[in-house]
Design an enzyme around this catalytic site. Sequence first.
Site, PDB file in Angstrom:
ATOM      1  N   HIS A  82       0.857  -1.201   0.000  1.00  0.00           N
ATOM      2  CA  HIS A  82       0.000   0.000   0.000  1.00  0.00           C
ATOM      3  C   HIS A  82       0.885   1.241   0.000  1.00  0.00           C
ATOM      4  O   HIS A  82       0.783   2.088   0.871  1.00  0.00           O
ATOM      5  CB  HIS A  82      -0.929   0.012   1.198  1.00  0.00           C
ATOM      6  CG  HIS A  82      -1.813  -1.188   1.291  1.00  0.00           C
ATOM      7  ND1 HIS A  82      -2.869  -1.386   0.434  1.00  0.00           N
ATOM      8  CD2 HIS A  82      -1.780  -2.255   2.120  1.00  0.00           C
ATOM      9  CE1 HIS A  82      -3.458  -2.529   0.745  1.00  0.00           C
ATOM     10  NE2 HIS A  82      -2.816  -3.075   1.758  1.00  0.00           N
ATOM     11  N   ALA A 146       3.054   2.061  13.374  1.00  0.00           N
ATOM     12  CA  ALA A 146       2.383   3.077  12.568  1.00  0.00           C
ATOM     13  C   ALA A 146       2.412   4.418  13.286  1.00  0.00           C
ATOM     14  O   ALA A 146       2.144   4.511  14.477  1.00  0.00           O
ATOM     15  CB  ALA A 146       0.942   2.657  12.299  1.00  0.00           C
TER      16      ALA A 146
END
Length: 176
Positions: A82, A146
């Site tokens: 992604h 993240a």
Amino acid sequence: MYSRIREDVMTVFAKDPAARSALEVVFCYPGLHAVWLHHVAHALWRNRLYFLARLLSHLNRFFTHIEIHPGARIGRRFFIDHGAGVVIGETAEIGDDVVMYQGAVLGGVSTAKTKRHPTIGNNALIGAHALVLGAITIGEGAKIGAGAVVTKPVPPGATVVSAQGQVVTLGRGHKV
């Protein structure tokens, strides 16, 4: 060359459970396309064809939304999942079997013409929108969560989370 392409395609299957067919991987994975185009741009860069290397890198960014400076050194079986928004700076070094997710940045904090981007050890994982900044080393097998902002070296096997780059787990033999 064919064996390297095959290895890259097999890497996608190993690291992305959503991959369904070789045809899909070859045609529908911009992270793979970005890495392949980077290999060509990096070869041009090494041969001092700087303008052509930068032009190919620019076209790569236009088509994949992944920016990899042609001077960056990337190991084998590198996988960008992604990948939109990924940025990898000129003096970044990435080991083998590394995974990066969308929006992650391996950036510099200096304008000096020296090593100014991170070195990522083998088997590391860089989470979505993580910022790894400066001439630091991320150890082998480390995981950057993240959104983490990392400006200090990370030991092998450590896991780093939060916007403050807090180490929450360390590899064997390390104490908090």
